[in-house]
Design a protein around this motif. Structure first.
Motif, PDB file in Angstrom:
ATOM      1  N   PRO A 196       0.639  -1.191   0.161  1.00 19.83           N
ATOM      2  CA  PRO A 196      -0.005   0.132  -0.010  1.00 19.83           C
ATOM      3  C   PRO A 196       0.948   1.246   0.152  1.00 19.83           C
ATOM      4  O   PRO A 196       2.014   1.093   0.392  1.00 19.83           O
ATOM      5  CB  PRO A 196      -0.889  -0.084   1.308  1.00 19.83           C
ATOM      6  CG  PRO A 196      -1.026  -1.502   1.790  1.00 19.83           C
ATOM      7  CD  PRO A 196       0.849  -1.994   1.216  1.00 19.83           C
ATOM      8  N   SER A 254       0.469   5.969   0.320  1.00 17.71           N
ATOM      9  CA  SER A 254      -0.253   6.994   0.603  1.00 17.71           C
ATOM     10  C   SER A 254       0.726   8.125   0.327  1.00 17.71           C
ATOM     11  O   SER A 254       1.982   8.244   0.969  1.00 17.71           O
ATOM     12  CB  SER A 254      -0.915   7.167   1.968  1.00 17.71           C
ATOM     13  OG  SER A 254      -1.556   8.222   2.049  1.00 17.71           O
ATOM     14  N   ASP A 270      -2.997  10.707  -2.261  1.00 19.07           N
ATOM     15  CA  ASP A 270      -3.326   9.653  -3.333  1.00 19.07           C
ATOM     16  C   ASP A 270      -2.848   8.459  -2.450  1.00 19.07           C
ATOM     17  O   ASP A 270      -1.837   8.291  -1.725  1.00 19.07           O
ATOM     18  CB  ASP A 270      -2.328   9.705  -4.516  1.00 19.07           C
ATOM     19  CG  ASP A 270      -2.281   8.839  -5.518  1.00 19.07           C
ATOM     20  OD1 ASP A 270      -3.217   7.636  -5.371  1.00 19.07           O
ATOM     21  OD2 ASP A 270      -1.791   8.959  -6.756  1.00 19.07           O
ATOM     22  N   ALA A 271      -3.915   7.554  -2.385  1.00 21.48           N
ATOM     23  CA  ALA A 271      -3.633   6.295  -1.522  1.00 21.48           C
ATOM     24  C   ALA A 271      -3.994   5.200  -2.471  1.00 21.48           C
ATOM     25  O   ALA A 271      -5.134   5.139  -3.172  1.00 21.48           O
ATOM     26  CB  ALA A 271      -4.582   6.232  -0.481  1.00 21.48           C
ATOM     27  N   GLY A 272      -3.282   4.229  -2.478  1.00 20.67           N
ATOM     28  CA  GLY A 272      -3.499   2.869  -3.224  1.00 20.67           C
ATOM     29  C   GLY A 272      -3.386   1.477  -2.363  1.00 20.67           C
ATOM     30  O   GLY A 272      -2.255   1.411  -1.472  1.00 20.67           O
ATOM     31  N   LEU A 273      -4.214   0.356  -2.714  1.00 18.26           N
ATOM     32  CA  LEU A 273      -3.843  -0.764  -2.084  1.00 18.26           C
ATOM     33  C   LEU A 273      -3.748  -1.690  -3.225  1.00 18.26           C
ATOM     34  O   LEU A 273      -4.202  -1.792  -4.437  1.00 18.26           O
ATOM     35  CB  LEU A 273      -5.270  -1.304  -1.281  1.00 18.26           C
ATOM     36  CG  LEU A 273      -5.417  -0.508  -0.149  1.00 18.26           C
ATOM     37  CD1 LEU A 273      -6.943  -0.936   0.332  1.00 18.26           C
ATOM     38  CD2 LEU A 273      -4.458  -0.725   0.828  1.00 18.26           C
ATOM     39  N   PHE A 315      -2.925  -1.610  -8.631  1.00 17.91           N
ATOM     40  CA  PHE A 315      -3.426  -1.012  -7.454  1.00 17.91           C
ATOM     41  C   PHE A 315      -5.089  -0.528  -7.554  1.00 17.91           C
ATOM     42  O   PHE A 315      -5.286  -0.058  -8.757  1.00 17.91           O
ATOM     43  CB  PHE A 315      -2.840   0.224  -7.250  1.00 17.91           C
ATOM     44  CG  PHE A 315      -1.343   0.090  -6.635  1.00 17.91           C
ATOM     45  CD1 PHE A 315      -1.051  -0.416  -5.189  1.00 17.91           C
ATOM     46  CD2 PHE A 315      -0.369  -0.098  -7.389  1.00 17.91           C
ATOM     47  CE1 PHE A 315       0.257  -0.517  -4.878  1.00 17.91           C
ATOM     48  CE2 PHE A 315       0.985  -0.312  -7.242  1.00 17.91           C
ATOM     49  CZ  PHE A 315       1.334  -0.754  -5.821  1.00 17.91           C
ATOM     50  N   GLY A 356      -7.432   2.490  -6.032  1.00 10.63           N
ATOM     51  CA  GLY A 356      -7.113   3.552  -4.748  1.00 10.63           C
ATOM     52  C   GLY A 356      -8.072   4.790  -5.235  1.00 10.63           C
ATOM     53  O   GLY A 356      -8.870   4.629  -5.847  1.00 10.63           O
ATOM     54  N   ASN A 357      -7.618   5.664  -4.444  1.00 13.70           N
ATOM     55  CA  ASN A 357      -8.388   6.880  -4.781  1.00 13.70           C
ATOM     56  C   ASN A 357      -7.248   8.354  -4.542  1.00 13.70           C
ATOM     57  O   ASN A 357      -6.404   8.085  -3.886  1.00 13.70           O
ATOM     58  CB  ASN A 357      -9.648   7.049  -4.019  1.00 13.70           C
ATOM     59  CG  ASN A 357      -9.471   7.190  -2.556  1.00 13.70           C
ATOM     60  OD1 ASN A 357      -8.040   7.217  -2.233  1.00 13.70           O
ATOM     61  ND2 ASN A 357     -10.327   7.754  -1.812  1.00 13.70           N
TER      62      ASN A 357
END
Length: 143
Positions: A39, A41, A58-61, A73, A75-76
Motif C-alpha cells: 500500500p 499514501s 493519493d492512496a492505493g492498495l 493498485f 485507490g483514490n
C-alpha cells in the motif's frame, strides 16, 4: 478533475498531472510500492483541468488475482487543498506565537515573524511599528 482520460493516466501517465516539484517524490513512492506490492499514501499537488494545482492525497492498495498474482493498485485521489491551507496557516500562527512568546526585543522578534511569512505566504514582508512619539520605524524587511 484533470480533464484527462483514464487511458492517458494509466501506468505512469498520471505523473504528468503532478506538480514538477512533487513529481520525483511521487514517482519514487509509487515505484517502491509497485516493486513491493505494498500500500502507499502520499501528498502532492495535482494539476486541475484549468491548470491550477491543488493539494491531493493519493492512496492505493495492491490488488491480487485468485492465484495471488499482483494485478496493480486500486485507490483514490482526494482533494485536500483547503485542509492543507488550514494546516499551513495553523503552523504559521503557531510559529508566530512562539516568536512572540520569546519576545526579548521587538526588532529580533519581528525579524523572526518576517522569516516565517517569507516564503510561506508572501514574496516579501515589511514590519513597521509606530513608537510613542508617533514615528514610524521599520523593524524588519525580508524579500
Amino acid at each position: 478533475f484533470t480533464g484527462r482520460t483514464a487511458e492517458q493516466d494509466l501506468g505512469l501517465g498520471w505523473l504528468e498531472n503532478v506538480h514538477p516539484d512533487d513529481r520525483q517524490h511521487a514517482t519514487d513512492i509509487f515505484l517502491k510500492a509497485n516493486e513491493r506490492h505494498a500500500p502507499f499514501s502520499l501528498d502532492y499537488r495535482l494539476r486541475r483541468h484549468d491548470g491550477v494545482y491543488r493539494w491531493a492525497v493519493d492512496a492505493g492498495l495492491p490488488r491480487f488475482d485468485r492465484e495471488g498474482r499482483f494485478q496493480g493498485f486500486v485507490g483514490n485521489v482526494t482533494d485536500v487543498h483547503d485542509r492543507k491551507h488550514v494546516e499551513d496557516l495553523a503552523g504559521f500562527v503557531a510559529g508566530v506565537s512562539a516568536a512572540l512568546a520569546e519576545l526579548t526585543d521587538s526588532v529580533s522578534t519581528m525579524q523572526k515573524v518576517a522569516n516565517l511569512v517569507v516564503p510561506a505566504f508572501a514574496d516579501w514582508c515589511a514590519v513597521d511599528m509606530v513608537d510613542e512619539d508617533g514615528e514610524c520605524r521599520r523593524l524588519a524587511l525580508l524579500h
